[in-house]
Design a protein around this motif. Structure first.
Motif, short mmCIF file in Angstrom:
data_model
loop_
_atom_site.label_atom_id
_atom_site.label_comp_id
_atom_site.label_asym_id
_atom_site.label_seq_id
_atom_site.Cartn_x
_atom_site.Cartn_y
_atom_site.Cartn_z
N THR A 121 26.71 2.87 -18.70
CA THR A 121 25.95 1.64 -18.98
C THR A 121 25.20 1.16 -17.74
OG1 THR A 121 26.02 -0.49 -20.06
CG2 THR A 121 27.80 -0.05 -18.50
N CYS A 122 25.61 1.62 -16.55
CA CYS A 122 24.99 1.19 -15.29
C CYS A 122 23.80 2.07 -14.92
CB CYS A 122 26.02 1.20 -14.17
SG CYS A 122 26.60 2.87 -13.78
N VAL A 123 23.39 2.98 -15.82
CA VAL A 123 22.30 3.90 -15.46
C VAL A 123 21.02 3.15 -15.12
CG1 VAL A 123 20.69 5.61 -16.43
CG2 VAL A 123 23.15 5.95 -16.65
N VAL A 124 20.43 3.52 -14.00
CA VAL A 124 19.07 3.09 -13.63
C VAL A 124 18.28 4.35 -13.32
CG1 VAL A 124 19.89 0.88 -12.70
CG2 VAL A 124 19.61 2.84 -11.16
N LEU A 125 16.97 4.24 -13.24
CA LEU A 125 16.18 5.39 -12.83
C LEU A 125 15.93 5.30 -11.33
CD1 LEU A 125 13.48 5.59 -15.69
CD2 LEU A 125 15.82 6.50 -15.64
N ILE A 126 16.24 6.38 -10.63
CA ILE A 126 15.89 6.49 -9.21
C ILE A 126 14.81 7.57 -9.11
CG2 ILE A 126 16.70 7.01 -6.87
CD1 ILE A 126 19.43 6.01 -7.61
#
Lengths: 161, 291
Positions: free
Chosen positions: A46-51
């Motif tokens: 749920t903590c996925v972000v795009l880097i």
């Protein structure tokens, strides 16, 4: 230490402790609480972000490691009041119930569609396999992403290019 | 909330810089690659480095290339690149077999080959793959470089041959004609650590196995290549009966322990069955019968 990165197109520069995890930096220091903090063990997603356009579990990255990079959070999907097709798809196809997994699901979906505009159901299921929906709503999530694929515009938020 | 204990952070700009930092900071420093093994260990206080040296900017360590008689893989190469590499899939399909069942696609965006080997978890899949393929590890320091076999690289659970002033920079895998390889894993749930896994590689000519190796994970203190299996494979003609025998040799020569992932008896059974399946598939691939 000082970190400087781009978050949703805006440069931020902050003083942090080196041990600060990226998820807490985003939520607590920047106040962007759309990124959720779940299992803390890189399982739930749920903590996925795009880097730099790639989905990453931000509970298992240091904010220090993100310095100098381009971060997209769920708040960055909407551009000038226009929802991303992925957000629209989740609305149209009931892609969320409680909404806890939604930010990570949507960012992974965005990265998938940037790389593969017309993914098969199997490819979609594989792409989100690092994310857990606690309402067991995977079918509607898959349908939401398919809806987005069918309604792609020329936006490509989080695209690495 | 799980947060690592305090440490100081440095970002290396080259391999030389990374080694210089490590040499200067000493045994309390650790390199951080993808961070997907080390950060969870730090959250649990199983690792407490005082310094982290971030090596994610070292572009020179991201590659998969073919040299004359070997494939060379930079230590920072991420799982995703190992999974996607057609060069690896062509020569060592065992990599793609294993990568498909390592964690999940998002984790695979960050985790690295070097980080996986340096974690030295007895259940770690790429360690089993590299053991199967008789890989060697290039370890650098200010004194130059040395090359260590997989057998010598892992010196115990969570312990490697890499010294306090050294850095793993490359993994080399020998290329030989007539090869086939495969990987089989049983896990409690998708993407979990192995209950047991088994890799097999064979090199064949004229329908005979000239040479072969096995690499088993989670059946002892480190991933293990079982000598008697290699002896049995050498010069053998493949058959279903033979695959069964080799599975039995693997099972008889491993020493799994009962833990939360399964009993020793169950793991011994898996060692036998998974070795049999991997061998069958490796032989088929060596003969061009299966992609």
């Amino acid at each position: 230490m000082q970190v400087t990165m781009t978050i949703n197109g805006q440069e931020v520069s902050e003083e942090i402790e080196p041990r600060l995890l990226l998820v807490h930096f985003i939520r607590d220091q920047l106040g962007l609480t759309g990124t959720h903090w779940g299992c803390d063990t890189s399982n739930c997603g749920t903590c996925v972000v795009l880097i730099d356009g790639e989905p990453v579990k931000s509970c298992t990255q240091l904010a220090a490691m993100a310095s100098g990079h381009d971060i997209t959070t769920v708040e960055g999907l909407e551009v000038d009041g226009e929802l991303d097709p992925v957000q629209e798809g989740f609305m149209q196809c009931h892609g969320l119930q409680c909404g806890f997994c939604t930010p990570g699901m949507m960012l992974t979906a965005r990265a998938l569609l940037n790389a593969d505009p017309d993914p098969s159901e199997e490819v979609i299921r594989e792409a989100i396999s690092g994310q857990i929906c606690r309402c067991t709503g995977y079918s509607t999530i898959v349908r939401s992403i398919q809806w987005a694929a069918d309604h792609e515009t020329d936006v490509s938020v989080g695209s690495a290019s | 909330m799980q947060v690592p204990a305090p440490f100081e952070y440095e970002r290396a700009t080259s391999v030389e810089h990374a080694i210089a930092l490590r040499t200067q900071l000493g045994e309390e420093a650790r390199f951080i690659a993808g961070g997907h093994s080390l950060l969870p260990m730090m959250k649990l206080r199983l690792a407490n480095p005082e310094y982290l040296i971030d090596i994610n900017d070292l572009d020179e360590l991201f590659y998969i290339t073919r040299a004359d008689d070997e494939i060379r893989i930079g230590a920072m190469t991420r799982h995703r690149e190992l999974l996607d590499s057609d060069l690896l899939a062509e020569h060592f399909p065992i990599f793609r077999d294993a990568e498909k069942v390592i964690a999940d696609p998002v984790v695979r965006n960050r985790g690295t080959l070097g980080g996986s080997l340096c974690q030295a978890d007895p259940s770690e899949d790429l360690s089993a793959v590299c053991t199967t393929l008789d890989a060697s590890c290039v370890i650098k320091s200010t004194d130059g470089e040395r090359i260590v076999s997989m057998q010598d690289f892992h010196v115990g659970p969570y312990e490697t041959a890499v010294g306090d002033t050294e850095m793993l920079t490359e993994i080399r895998i020998p290329l030989k004609a007539g090869g086939g390889s495969a990987y089989e894993k049983v896990e409690r749930r998708a993407g979990d650590w192995a209950v047991v896994s088994s890799g097999v590689a064979v090199w064949m000519s004229n329908g005979t196995i000239d040479d072969g190796r096995v690499g088993l994970a989670a059946v002892g203190p480190n991933t293990t290549s079982i000598g008697p299996v290699a002896e049995a494979l050498r010069g053998a003609a493949p058959s279903e009966e033979f695959y069964e025998q080799v599975g039995e040799i693997a099972a008889a020569n491993c020493s799994p322990q009962t833990d939360q992932r399964g009993t020793a008896a169950y793991k011994t059974h898996l060692a036998k069955e998974l070795t049999r399946r991997s061998l069958r598939r490796a032989v088929a691939r060596a003969q061009g019968q299966e992609a």
